[in-house]
Design an enzyme around this catalytic site. Structure first.
Site, PDB file in Angstrom:
ATOM      1  CB  SER A   1      -0.884   0.019   1.105  1.00 11.94           C
ATOM      2  OG  SER A   1      -1.796  -1.117   1.220  1.00 11.94           O
TER       3      SER A   1
HETATM    4  N1  SAH Z   1      -1.512  -4.617   3.988  1.00 12.78           N
HETATM    5  C1  SAH Z   1      -0.849  -4.508   2.809  1.00 12.78           C
HETATM    6  C2  SAH Z   1      -1.489  -4.234   1.591  1.00 12.78           C
HETATM    7  C3  SAH Z   1      -1.464  -5.612   0.542  1.00 12.78           C
HETATM    8  S1  SAH Z   1      -2.655  -5.376  -0.657  1.00 12.78           S
HETATM    9  C4  SAH Z   1       0.239  -3.650   2.552  1.00 12.78           C
HETATM   10  O1  SAH Z   1       0.606  -3.456   3.979  1.00 12.78           O
HETATM   11  O2  SAH Z   1       0.914  -3.326   1.933  1.00 12.78           O
HETATM   12  C5  SAH Z   1      -3.880  -6.333  -0.098  1.00 12.78           C
HETATM   13  C6  SAH Z   1      -3.912  -7.714  -0.143  1.00 12.78           C
HETATM   14  O3  SAH Z   1      -4.964  -8.057   0.381  1.00 12.78           O
HETATM   15  C7  SAH Z   1      -3.398  -8.728  -0.966  1.00 12.78           C
HETATM   16  O4  SAH Z   1      -2.262  -9.279  -0.461  1.00 12.78           O
HETATM   17  C8  SAH Z   1      -4.448  -9.792  -1.219  1.00 12.78           C
HETATM   18  O5  SAH Z   1      -3.663 -11.081  -1.553  1.00 12.78           O
HETATM   19  C9  SAH Z   1      -5.104  -9.473   0.076  1.00 12.78           C
HETATM   20  N2  SAH Z   1      -6.384 -10.099  -0.169  1.00 12.78           N
HETATM   21  C10 SAH Z   1      -7.541  -9.739  -1.021  1.00 12.78           C
HETATM   22  N3  SAH Z   1      -8.461 -10.478  -0.716  1.00 12.78           N
HETATM   23  C11 SAH Z   1      -8.314 -11.087   0.449  1.00 12.78           C
HETATM   24  C12 SAH Z   1      -9.186 -11.990   1.145  1.00 12.78           C
HETATM   25  N4  SAH Z   1     -10.359 -12.159   0.779  1.00 12.78           N
HETATM   26  N5  SAH Z   1      -8.565 -12.328   2.416  1.00 12.78           N
HETATM   27  C13 SAH Z   1      -7.547 -12.095   2.905  1.00 12.78           C
HETATM   28  N6  SAH Z   1      -6.627 -11.336   1.910  1.00 12.78           N
HETATM   29  C14 SAH Z   1      -7.069 -10.939   0.849  1.00 12.78           C
END
Ligand code: SAH
Length: 224
Positions: A72
């Site tokens: 993010s």
């Molecule tokens: N928190 C992270 C953001 C990662 S992007 C950061 O600090 O950078 C969002 C994440 O959500 C991805 O890794 C994706 O695989 C996950 N995601 C999407 N749908 C999901 C679900 N239903 N359950 C758990 N994780 C999910």
């Protein structure tokens, strides 16, 4: 990621001076909580990225982490965390979408305990490694579809979703403690709004904060 090349302090484009420029940017964009800014300042975002992208770690942008996912944008990580910090208790927090663990690292330095769930197993394993490197030990990890939340550790003072569903999953609302807050992007790819939902016993108050762009919250789990 090649762990033998990791330098927690950073050099060149990952040096403290470059990181401080990111801090100024966040302050310019309205982030004011000193406790949070201190944590962002001291958290090495470059270790969450592949070496080839590490030089961009302190730019205020989302970056690819593989599996079609992103780390993010620092502003949005700071904004979501600040909103939650400023609106009530922050002891016991659930994060939906661990990714490579950057937001988890920020939360773990501010909350007593963090539970985090991710649907893509290799990303969860990478996050586990990154957070161990930072010696953050108040984190529980789980490989699961986050739209179900994580009942075992509920209720939560705060839930932060870092992927966007079309509609707010009911399970997340039910796992909030009284006075608990859920911050979550809601909507399709081109029309997402960040919502702050506050639980008051059986009632939920919804506040729309701003337009955002997150990866979608997808169903099911991936092993590899
Ligand atoms: N928190 C992270 C953001 C990662 S992007 C950061 O600090 O950078 C969002 C994440 O959500 C991805 O890794 C994706 O695989 C996950 N995601 C999407 N749908 C999901 C679900 N239903 N359950 C758990 N994780 C999910």
């Amino acid at each position: 990621m090649k762990t033998n090349a990791i330098n927690l302090n950073g050099i060149g484009m990952t040096s403290q001076r470059t990181r401080d420029r990111l801090l100024s940017r966040l302050i310019d964009q309205g982030i004011g909580c000193m406790r949070l800014l201190d944590v962002v300042r001291s958290t090495p975002r470059h270790i969450f990225l592949d070496e080839a992208l590490a030089h961009k770690a302190y730019e205020d942008v989302a970056l690819p982490i593989g599996f079609n996912q992103t780390i993010s944008q620092p502003y949005i990580v700071a904004k979501m965390t600040e909103v939650i910090l400023n609106t009530g208790k922050f002891d016991h927090v659930l994060e939906i979408g661990t990714g490579c663990g950057y937001q988890t690292a920020i939360l773990a330095q501010l909350a007593k305990s963090v539970s985090t769930v991710e649907r893509i197993k290799p990303l969860l394993e990478r996050a586990r490694k990154n957070l161990k490197l930072l010696k953050l030990r108040n984190i529980d990890f789980r490989h699961v579809d986050g739209s179900l939340g994580w009942k075992k550790n509920a209720p939560y003072d705060a839930i932060i979703a870092t992927a966007a569903p079309q509609r707010v999953p009911e399970a997340l609302l039910q796992q909030l403690a009284p006075g608990g807050r859920l911050i979550i992007p809601v909507g399709g790819e081109s029309n997402q709004r960040l919502q702050l939902i506050t639980r008051d016993k059986a009632d939920f108050n919804v506040e729309v904060l701003e337009q955002v762009k997150f990866v979608p919250l997808l169903c099911g789990q991936l092993q590899s």
